[in-house]
Design a protein around this motif. Structure first.
Motif, short mmCIF file in Angstrom:
data_model
loop_
_atom_site.label_atom_id
_atom_site.label_comp_id
_atom_site.label_asym_id
_atom_site.label_seq_id
_atom_site.Cartn_x
_atom_site.Cartn_y
_atom_site.Cartn_z
N ARG A 60 -1.62 4.01 -6.37
CA ARG A 60 -1.76 4.76 -5.12
C ARG A 60 -2.55 3.98 -4.06
O ARG A 60 -2.40 4.21 -2.88
CB ARG A 60 -2.44 6.10 -5.38
CG ARG A 60 -1.61 7.01 -6.23
CD ARG A 60 -2.33 8.35 -6.39
NE ARG A 60 -1.72 9.13 -7.44
CZ ARG A 60 -0.80 10.05 -7.23
NH1 ARG A 60 -0.40 10.29 -6.01
NH2 ARG A 60 -0.30 10.73 -8.24
N GLY A 61 -3.36 3.08 -4.49
CA GLY A 61 -4.16 2.30 -3.55
C GLY A 61 -3.47 0.99 -3.21
O GLY A 61 -2.28 0.82 -3.45
N ASP A 113 0.86 -1.18 0.00
CA ASP A 113 0.00 0.00 0.00
C ASP A 113 0.90 1.24 0.00
O ASP A 113 2.11 1.10 0.04
CB ASP A 113 -0.97 -0.02 1.19
CG ASP A 113 -0.26 -0.06 2.53
OD1 ASP A 113 0.72 0.70 2.74
OD2 ASP A 113 -0.69 -0.84 3.40
#
Length: 133
Positions: free
Chosen positions: A121-122, A63
């Motif tokens: 980004r996630g 993450d």
């Protein structure tokens, strides 16, 4: 059970029905216990050892806060699939590496340390099977 390649005279319905199992069991009996993967240098990979000799299933979760993982060389090859996100995979032999998005399949040859770096980004999730024989 695939009977399509078996000639009709060799088909035995009794054996076929004995091979079918419809025993009701709790869901917990089908789970595979997990352990932290010893080959993980950053602790982002979990190992699942199915009851089959020779390989281990790996789950790597990355993450934005923990975007990198490095896995130590395995004796055999490693094949993985990206379930979510996008990952950049590099090895000492291939510093340019590859980018793999969700649904992408990747392959790392035997005895190669490799790095995983989340590009998205996630969350990024990768399942792999590595040969440990």
């Amino acid at each position: 059970l695939n009977l399509s390649f078996l000639p009709p005279e060799d088909r035995d319905p009794r054996i076929f029905t004995e091979m079918l199992t419809y025993a009701r069991r709790p869901a917990e009996t089908f789970g595979i216990p997990s352990t932290p993967y010893k080959g993980s240098t950053r602790g982002r990979t979990t190992a699942y050892d199915p009851p089959l000799a020779g390989f281990t299933v790996l789950y790597t979760s990355l993450d934005p806060h923990y975007s990198e993982e490095q896995l130590q060389p395995a004796p055999g090859p490693t094949t993985g699939i990206v379930l979510e996100g996008e990952v950049h995979i590099t090895t000492a032999a291939d510093k340019a590496g590859i980018y793999s998005k969700a649904g992408g399949v990747n392959f790392v040859t035997a005895a190669q340390k490799f790095q995983l770096h989340a590009v998205a980004r996630g969350p990024t999730e990768i399942f792999s099977a590595t040969v440990i024989v």
